[in-house]
Design an enzyme around this catalytic site. Sequence first.
Site, mmCIF file in Angstrom:
data_model
loop_
_atom_site.group_PDB
_atom_site.id
_atom_site.type_symbol
_atom_site.label_atom_id
_atom_site.label_comp_id
_atom_site.label_asym_id
_atom_site.label_seq_id
_atom_site.Cartn_x
_atom_site.Cartn_y
_atom_site.Cartn_z
ATOM 1 N N MET A 40 0.843 -1.198 0.000
ATOM 2 C CA MET A 40 0.000 0.000 0.000
ATOM 3 C C MET A 40 0.877 1.246 0.000
ATOM 4 O O MET A 40 1.749 1.388 0.847
ATOM 5 C CB MET A 40 -0.911 0.017 1.233
ATOM 6 C CG MET A 40 -1.993 -1.048 1.222
ATOM 7 S SD MET A 40 -2.982 -1.008 2.730
ATOM 8 C CE MET A 40 -1.819 -1.728 3.902
ATOM 9 N N HIS A 190 5.767 -5.821 -9.314
ATOM 10 C CA HIS A 190 4.421 -5.254 -9.479
ATOM 11 C C HIS A 190 4.072 -5.245 -10.969
ATOM 12 O O HIS A 190 4.456 -4.356 -11.713
ATOM 13 C CB HIS A 190 4.377 -3.843 -8.913
ATOM 14 C CG HIS A 190 2.986 -3.343 -8.636
ATOM 15 N ND1 HIS A 190 1.852 -3.997 -9.076
ATOM 16 C CD2 HIS A 190 2.536 -2.253 -7.949
ATOM 17 C CE1 HIS A 190 0.775 -3.332 -8.679
ATOM 18 N NE2 HIS A 190 1.161 -2.263 -7.990
ATOM 19 N N TYR A 195 0.799 -0.481 -13.687
ATOM 20 C CA TYR A 195 2.227 -0.184 -13.693
ATOM 21 C C TYR A 195 2.895 -0.812 -14.915
ATOM 22 O O TYR A 195 2.244 -1.454 -15.735
ATOM 23 C CB TYR A 195 2.842 -0.568 -12.352
ATOM 24 C CG TYR A 195 2.287 0.353 -11.286
ATOM 25 C CD1 TYR A 195 2.753 1.649 -11.174
ATOM 26 C CD2 TYR A 195 1.209 -0.034 -10.482
ATOM 27 C CE1 TYR A 195 2.201 2.543 -10.272
ATOM 28 C CE2 TYR A 195 0.652 0.847 -9.572
ATOM 29 C CZ TYR A 195 1.146 2.140 -9.476
ATOM 30 O OH TYR A 195 0.581 3.025 -8.597
#
Length: 388
Positions: A40, A190, A195
Amino acid sequence: MTTTSALSAAPHTTESGHPLLDPYALPALALPNRVVMAPMTRMRADRNAVPTPLMATYYAQRAGAGLIVSEGISPSPTGQQYLTQPGLYTDEQVDAWREVTDAVHAAGGRIFAQVMHAGRNAHPANRHDGGVPLAPSAVSRTHLVHTLDGKVAPVAPRAMTRAEVHAAVAEHAEAASAAVRAGFDGVEIHGANSYLPHQFLADNTNLRTDEYGGGTTGRIRFAVEVVEAVADAVGAERVGLRLSPGNPEGEMVERDPATVHRALLAAIDPLGLAYLHLTDDPVYPALADLRPRWSGTLVGNTGEHEETTPESATRLVGEGRADLVSVGRPFISTPDAVERLAAGIPWASIREREFHYTSGPRGYVDYPRSNGTPTLPAGASTSEKNKE
């Protein structure tokens, strides 16, 4: 690769009396429970992307999770999305991360570093080098970009050259090596939520006609090369990959996420990664479709469309849809989330959301444990406890 659906979706037989409290063994790391703290963004690094002592307190407070996955960490100035997002590309950053990982380990926890490259989500105002964003294709987002000076219009990215694509692959591997030097137990790539790897996978952000675009084989090439490079750098058993097939966050458009992500999993499954971290979607039920196509550990997340509660997280593991469950926002307000599960105590509600992305302790390390005492485990830094 295991493709037996019945085996992959078998209900979990609990040892502890609670599906989430049973231990679990990753290839190179033993977890005391099946709750993963999801990555987060919290933006508590300094303006040189160096982690602060406050971050050591924050992560150590949450060391009861079976595994912590850090906030997204930039692998390079090119990959920076926010000015106070931490990085893993200077010695100063590595040394500061070592204080964080030492605090987590002293508190009995385990932590992976999430390597996150912004791609087109970057902005010159948020990059230390002031550069123009790089992306698979010169396709701009339309949503405003958050900076320290407020919301601003996005800047159109420049399409990456082949050399820049290869450099981005290398940056992921270099950041992974830096993470291990900093004391992280592993690395999560990620590849989700808009992204850079996701931008290569999606239809609207990848208009390339070279070997990194076109059909399915081209679309997955960048993600495959990143995973292989990171696995070569630190060992596949220490590498996780996060994907969010079909997730429209960040204005992503995927016309056929099943075909693309099935091909991606087929390419990387033989590597023997630590885990696949998969976000479900109501339009494309990725957990149901892809779990039978993944032979390793699967971390499930439904937070994008279904609020994560103790009950929903328990069902995800208990019904065999995932081996581990990642929990995001509840960990903001409930540092002792696992301990509360064991005691049957409800998770706390988030308050003061406006302090999620500020620089001080408020809304960050000031949520108490269930008994009302401050959450300050052994090994955590308290030097910024009263700083605003």
